[in-house]
Design a protein around this motif. Sequence first.
Motif, PDB file in Angstrom:
ATOM      1  N   ARG A 185       0.804  -1.230   0.000  1.00 49.53           N
ATOM      2  CA  ARG A 185       0.000   0.000   0.000  1.00 49.53           C
ATOM      3  C   ARG A 185       0.832   1.272   0.000  1.00 49.53           C
ATOM      4  O   ARG A 185       0.283   2.377   0.105  1.00 49.53           O
ATOM      5  CB  ARG A 185      -0.934   0.012   1.217  1.00 49.53           C
ATOM      6  CG  ARG A 185      -1.997  -1.074   1.204  1.00 49.53           C
ATOM      7  CD  ARG A 185      -3.038  -0.820   2.279  1.00 49.53           C
ATOM      8  NE  ARG A 185      -2.487  -0.867   3.612  1.00 49.53           N
ATOM      9  CZ  ARG A 185      -2.408  -1.958   4.357  1.00 49.53           C
ATOM     10  NH1 ARG A 185      -2.833  -3.120   3.868  1.00 49.53           N
ATOM     11  NH2 ARG A 185      -1.899  -1.933   5.577  1.00 49.53           N
ATOM     12  N   VAL A 186       2.151   1.150  -0.105  1.00 46.42           N
ATOM     13  CA  VAL A 186       3.008   2.330  -0.078  1.00 46.42           C
ATOM     14  C   VAL A 186       4.091   2.211  -1.148  1.00 46.42           C
ATOM     15  O   VAL A 186       4.448   1.093  -1.553  1.00 46.42           O
ATOM     16  CB  VAL A 186       3.659   2.497   1.321  1.00 46.42           C
ATOM     17  CG1 VAL A 186       4.659   1.387   1.611  1.00 46.42           C
ATOM     18  CG2 VAL A 186       4.292   3.869   1.489  1.00 46.42           C
ATOM     19  N   SER A 187       4.551   3.340  -1.628  1.00 41.62           N
ATOM     20  CA  SER A 187       5.673   3.368  -2.564  1.00 41.62           C
ATOM     21  C   SER A 187       6.658   4.412  -2.083  1.00 41.62           C
ATOM     22  O   SER A 187       6.359   5.214  -1.187  1.00 41.62           O
ATOM     23  CB  SER A 187       5.192   3.702  -3.983  1.00 41.62           C
ATOM     24  OG  SER A 187       4.737   5.049  -4.042  1.00 41.62           O
ATOM     25  N   VAL A 188       7.852   4.430  -2.677  1.00 44.51           N
ATOM     26  CA  VAL A 188       8.830   5.447  -2.314  1.00 44.51           C
ATOM     27  C   VAL A 188       8.270   6.839  -2.587  1.00 44.51           C
ATOM     28  O   VAL A 188       8.436   7.767  -1.794  1.00 44.51           O
ATOM     29  CB  VAL A 188      10.151   5.235  -3.077  1.00 44.51           C
ATOM     30  CG1 VAL A 188      11.103   6.392  -2.833  1.00 44.51           C
ATOM     31  CG2 VAL A 188      10.802   3.933  -2.662  1.00 44.51           C
ATOM     32  N   THR A 189       7.553   6.986  -3.704  1.00 42.50           N
ATOM     33  CA  THR A 189       7.048   8.305  -4.075  1.00 42.50           C
ATOM     34  C   THR A 189       5.858   8.752  -3.230  1.00 42.50           C
ATOM     35  O   THR A 189       5.620   9.945  -3.083  1.00 42.50           O
ATOM     36  CB  THR A 189       6.652   8.334  -5.560  1.00 42.50           C
ATOM     37  OG1 THR A 189       5.753   7.255  -5.836  1.00 42.50           O
ATOM     38  CG2 THR A 189       7.888   8.204  -6.435  1.00 42.50           C
ATOM     39  N   SER A 190       5.106   7.817  -2.670  1.00 37.19           N
ATOM     40  CA  SER A 190       3.971   8.195  -1.822  1.00 37.19           C
ATOM     41  C   SER A 190       4.357   8.320  -0.354  1.00 37.19           C
ATOM     42  O   SER A 190       3.591   8.849   0.448  1.00 37.19           O
ATOM     43  CB  SER A 190       2.834   7.175  -1.968  1.00 37.19           C
ATOM     44  OG  SER A 190       3.182   5.931  -1.359  1.00 37.19           O
ATOM     45  N   ASP A 191       5.547   7.847  -0.006  1.00 37.19           N
ATOM     46  CA  ASP A 191       6.002   7.911   1.381  1.00 37.19           C
ATOM     47  C   ASP A 191       6.148   9.371   1.821  1.00 37.19           C
ATOM     48  O   ASP A 191       6.654  10.214   1.066  1.00 37.19           O
ATOM     49  CB  ASP A 191       7.341   7.189   1.517  1.00 37.19           C
ATOM     50  CG  ASP A 191       7.845   7.150   2.943  1.00 37.19           C
ATOM     51  OD1 ASP A 191       7.292   6.396   3.751  1.00 37.19           O
ATOM     52  OD2 ASP A 191       8.798   7.898   3.246  1.00 37.19           O
ATOM     53  N   ASN A 192       5.711   9.678   3.040  1.00 32.23           N
ATOM     54  CA  ASN A 192       5.718  11.073   3.483  1.00 32.23           C
ATOM     55  C   ASN A 192       7.089  11.590   3.889  1.00 32.23           C
ATOM     56  O   ASN A 192       7.227  12.769   4.217  1.00 32.23           O
ATOM     57  CB  ASN A 192       4.719  11.289   4.634  1.00 32.23           C
ATOM     58  CG  ASN A 192       5.045  10.452   5.868  1.00 32.23           C
ATOM     59  OD1 ASN A 192       6.139   9.903   5.986  1.00 32.23           O
ATOM     60  ND2 ASN A 192       4.088  10.339   6.779  1.00 32.23           N
ATOM     61  N   VAL A 193       8.109  10.741   3.854  1.00 28.22           N
ATOM     62  CA  VAL A 193       9.479  11.178   4.129  1.00 28.22           C
ATOM     63  C   VAL A 193      10.300  11.196   2.841  1.00 28.22           C
ATOM     64  O   VAL A 193      10.919  12.202   2.497  1.00 28.22           O
ATOM     65  CB  VAL A 193      10.149  10.277   5.179  1.00 28.22           C
ATOM     66  CG1 VAL A 193      11.642  10.598   5.302  1.00 28.22           C
ATOM     67  CG2 VAL A 193       9.466  10.447   6.527  1.00 28.22           C
ATOM     68  N   PHE A 194      10.310  10.083   2.123  1.00 29.28           N
ATOM     69  CA  PHE A 194      11.144   9.974   0.930  1.00 29.28           C
ATOM     70  C   PHE A 194      10.476  10.543  -0.322  1.00 29.28           C
ATOM     71  O   PHE A 194      11.133  10.737  -1.342  1.00 29.28           O
ATOM     72  CB  PHE A 194      11.502   8.512   0.669  1.00 29.28           C
ATOM     73  CG  PHE A 194      12.243   7.851   1.795  1.00 29.28           C
ATOM     74  CD1 PHE A 194      13.441   8.386   2.252  1.00 29.28           C
ATOM     75  CD2 PHE A 194      11.755   6.704   2.403  1.00 29.28           C
ATOM     76  CE1 PHE A 194      14.141   7.780   3.293  1.00 29.28           C
ATOM     77  CE2 PHE A 194      12.443   6.088   3.439  1.00 29.28           C
ATOM     78  CZ  PHE A 194      13.636   6.631   3.887  1.00 29.28           C
ATOM     79  N   GLY A 195       9.174  10.788  -0.273  1.00 27.70           N
ATOM     80  CA  GLY A 195       8.415  11.140  -1.469  1.00 27.70           C
ATOM     81  C   GLY A 195       8.849  12.398  -2.170  1.00 27.70           C
ATOM     82  O   GLY A 195       8.658  12.529  -3.386  1.00 27.70           O
ATOM     83  N   ASP A 196       9.437  13.364  -1.443  1.00 26.83           N
ATOM     84  CA  ASP A 196       9.830  14.612  -2.094  1.00 26.83           C
ATOM     85  C   ASP A 196      11.309  14.644  -2.461  1.00 26.83           C
ATOM     86  O   ASP A 196      11.835  15.684  -2.857  1.00 26.83           O
ATOM     87  CB  ASP A 196       9.495  15.816  -1.202  1.00 26.83           C
ATOM     88  CG  ASP A 196      10.190  15.761   0.152  1.00 26.83           C
ATOM     89  OD1 ASP A 196      10.821  14.730   0.458  1.00 26.83           O
ATOM     90  OD2 ASP A 196      10.094  16.750   0.904  1.00 26.83           O
ATOM     91  N   ASN A 197      11.990  13.518  -2.340  1.00 26.74           N
ATOM     92  CA  ASN A 197      13.413  13.461  -2.687  1.00 26.74           C
ATOM     93  C   ASN A 197      13.617  13.105  -4.149  1.00 26.74           C
ATOM     94  O   ASN A 197      12.772  12.473  -4.773  1.00 26.74           O
ATOM     95  CB  ASN A 197      14.129  12.419  -1.820  1.00 26.74           C
ATOM     96  CG  ASN A 197      14.231  12.847  -0.366  1.00 26.74           C
ATOM     97  OD1 ASN A 197      13.770  13.915  -0.002  1.00 26.74           O
ATOM     98  ND2 ASN A 197      14.816  12.002   0.447  1.00 26.74           N
ATOM     99  N   THR A 198      14.765  13.496  -4.694  1.00 26.18           N
ATOM    100  CA  THR A 198      15.111  13.122  -6.059  1.00 26.18           C
ATOM    101  C   THR A 198      15.518  11.657  -6.101  1.00 26.18           C
ATOM    102  O   THR A 198      15.830  11.045  -5.065  1.00 26.18           O
ATOM    103  CB  THR A 198      16.270  13.985  -6.585  1.00 26.18           C
ATOM    104  OG1 THR A 198      17.452  13.680  -5.826  1.00 26.18           O
ATOM    105  CG2 THR A 198      15.952  15.466  -6.463  1.00 26.18           C
ATOM    106  N   SER A 199      15.550  11.100  -7.305  1.00 32.44           N
ATOM    107  CA  SER A 199      15.966   9.705  -7.444  1.00 32.44           C
ATOM    108  C   SER A 199      17.403   9.522  -6.999  1.00 32.44           C
ATOM    109  O   SER A 199      17.778   8.476  -6.448  1.00 32.44           O
ATOM    110  CB  SER A 199      15.802   9.241  -8.899  1.00 32.44           C
ATOM    111  OG  SER A 199      16.573  10.036  -9.780  1.00 32.44           O
TER     112      SER A 199
END
Length: 307
Positions: free
Chosen positions: A265-279
Motif C-alpha cells: 500500500r506504499v511506494s517510495v514516491t507516496s512515502d511522506n518522508v522519501f516522497g519529495d526526494n530526487t531519485s
Amino acid sequence: MNHSHDADDLAHDLGLQHDLQVMARRLSERRRLLGLMAAGGAAALLSACGGGGGDSGDSTGTGTGTGTGTGTDTGTGTGTDTGTTTTTCMVDPTETEGPYPADGSNGSRGSLVNVLSQSGVVRSDLRSSFGGMSGTAAGLPLTLKITLVNVSTNCSPLEGYAIYLWHCTREGEYSLYSTDLLNQNFLRGVQATDSNGECTFVTIFPGCYDGRWPHMHFEVFRSLNTAGSYTNKLLTSQMAMPKDVASAVYAGVSGYSASVSNLSRVSVTSDNVFGDNTSEQIAWQTPTFTGDTTNGHTATISIGIAV
C-alpha cells in the motif's frame, strides 16, 4: 493509511525504479572503491571520488580491479566497465527523526526518553536490550556497515564521529514507545567511526508498518562525547530499504507477514518522508544488500556530511 495510484503515479514509479537501479549500480562501484582506502590510502580515496561521463557498461569482474575518474575498471572476471562515473559523495538530506527517537527530544507515557544517556548504548549488536532491560528482537539478521565521509574534502573518511541508529521491529513497533515494548530498548545503539570512517551494526531487517516505506533512522554526532543528547547532532536522516530485498524478506521469513500488505500500500514516491526526494537522493539513502532470507543479509551504505 491507504494510498491509491492513478496511471500517472504508476508510470512515475516505474521511472523512479529505473533511475534507482542505475544510481544503485554507480553507488555500488563507488562504495567498493571507498573500501580500498584501507589498503590503498589516499590514491584509492581519490579514485573513489573521481568523476566524469556516463556509465557505458556493467562490470562482472570479481577481483580487485582498479579505476580512475576517466579510466577503465578491469576485474579478474569476464567483464570490463569502460565507462566513467558522475556519482561522487553527496550530503545526506535531512529527514525527520520521527516520533520514536529516544534521544532526549521527546517522551513516552509522560516521561522523557533518552537512551543516549544510558550506559551500554555504545555497542555493535543492537538485537538485545541493555542497561538493566532484558529481551531480544526476533527477525532476519542484518549486518550494516556505514562509511561516513566528508563531502567538503573529496569524500575523505571521518574518524571518531558517532552514529546513532534505531529502527522498528519485524512487527513494525519501536522499543520504549510501543505499548508492549515500554521495558525494552533493543534495536538502538551508537558506534564510533574508525580511521576508515566505518562502523558496523548487527541488527535485524526492519518491518514495514502502515503508511511508511521500510526504513532505518540515524543521527550523526561529532564524537561519542557529544552523542549524549539530540541537541549536539550534526545530521538526522533515514535510510530506505530496497524494495526487492524487503519483498523477499517479508514473504519468506517468519514474523514479517503483516509487512506484506503494508508494503503493497506504499511506494517510495507516496512515502511522506522519501516522497519529495530526487531519485539520486533516494539511491544515496538506500544501502546495497547481499545475502538471502536463510542466512541473513549484509548491507553497506555511505553517509555524507559537510564539515
